[in-house]
Design a protein around this motif. Structure first.
Motif, mmCIF file in Angstrom:
data_model
loop_
_atom_site.group_PDB
_atom_site.id
_atom_site.type_symbol
_atom_site.label_atom_id
_atom_site.label_comp_id
_atom_site.label_asym_id
_atom_site.label_seq_id
_atom_site.Cartn_x
_atom_site.Cartn_y
_atom_site.Cartn_z
ATOM 1 N N GLU A 1 22.580 73.142 34.497
ATOM 2 C CA GLU A 1 23.054 73.430 35.848
ATOM 3 C C GLU A 1 22.020 73.010 36.892
ATOM 4 N N ALA A 2 20.761 73.326 36.647
ATOM 5 C CA ALA A 2 19.711 72.964 37.607
ATOM 6 C C ALA A 2 19.564 71.449 37.695
ATOM 7 N N LEU B 1 13.110 76.312 37.125
ATOM 8 C CA LEU B 1 13.078 76.371 35.667
ATOM 9 C C LEU B 1 11.845 77.119 35.152
ATOM 10 N N ASP C 1 12.877 80.918 36.204
ATOM 11 C CA ASP C 1 14.128 81.487 35.707
ATOM 12 C C ASP C 1 14.410 81.195 34.238
ATOM 13 N N VAL C 2 13.849 80.125 33.708
ATOM 14 C CA VAL C 2 14.078 79.807 32.297
ATOM 15 C C VAL C 2 12.905 80.275 31.445
ATOM 16 N N GLU D 1 21.939 76.150 29.283
ATOM 17 C CA GLU D 1 22.918 76.221 30.367
ATOM 18 C C GLU D 1 22.229 76.186 31.731
ATOM 19 N N LYS D 2 21.140 76.960 31.883
ATOM 20 C CA LYS D 2 20.395 76.967 33.143
ATOM 21 C C LYS D 2 19.758 75.607 33.406
ATOM 22 N N GLU E 1 21.546 80.043 26.607
ATOM 23 C CA GLU E 1 21.406 80.414 28.021
ATOM 24 C C GLU E 1 20.371 79.536 28.720
ATOM 25 N N ARG E 2 19.259 79.260 28.020
ATOM 26 C CA ARG E 2 18.236 78.376 28.597
ATOM 27 C C ARG E 2 18.805 76.986 28.827
#
Length: 108
Positions: free
Chosen positions: A17-18, A36, A39-40, A13-14, A10-11
């Motif tokens: 995307e960012a 980041l 949210d990460v 993926e974020k 998940e980290r």
């Protein structure tokens, strides 16, 4: 310190995307850092600044795309996110060419 309980996938993926949004010109380097960090990693500015060894004010300026920090400080701020500062073409057409997949030269 409040950390998010994201899985490594998940980290990643974020992060991807960012970073895509940055390359596409949708967000700035400061936006990327803030997104980041929050949210990460789930860290406050104080906690993150302490982690990377810069002042909270410097981090705030970086996230707000203000101030003038050295390349060393920028790399220090992005290192925990698995990123480093690099040069990219400003012209969208040239950037697109750079980002194209290189032809596979292993074919016989």
């Amino acid at each position: 310190m409040k950390r998010h309980s994201l899985s490594p996938d998940e980290r990643e993926e974020k992060l991807i995307e960012a970073t895509r949004r940055l390359v596409a010109g949708e967000i700035s380097e400061g936006d990327l850092l803030r997104l980041l960090r929050r949210d990460v990693l789930g860290l406050t500015q104080n906690d993150y600044a302490r982690l990377v060894g810069i002042s909270r004010r410097t981090l705030s300026d970086m996230e707000g795309d203000k101030g003038n920090v050295t390349l060393e400080v920028m790399n220090r701020a992005f290192r925990p996110l698995g990123l480093k500062v690099c040069l990219m073409p400003r012209q969208p057409a040239l950037l697109e060419k750079v980002m194209e997949k290189e032809p596979d030269n292993t074919k016989e």
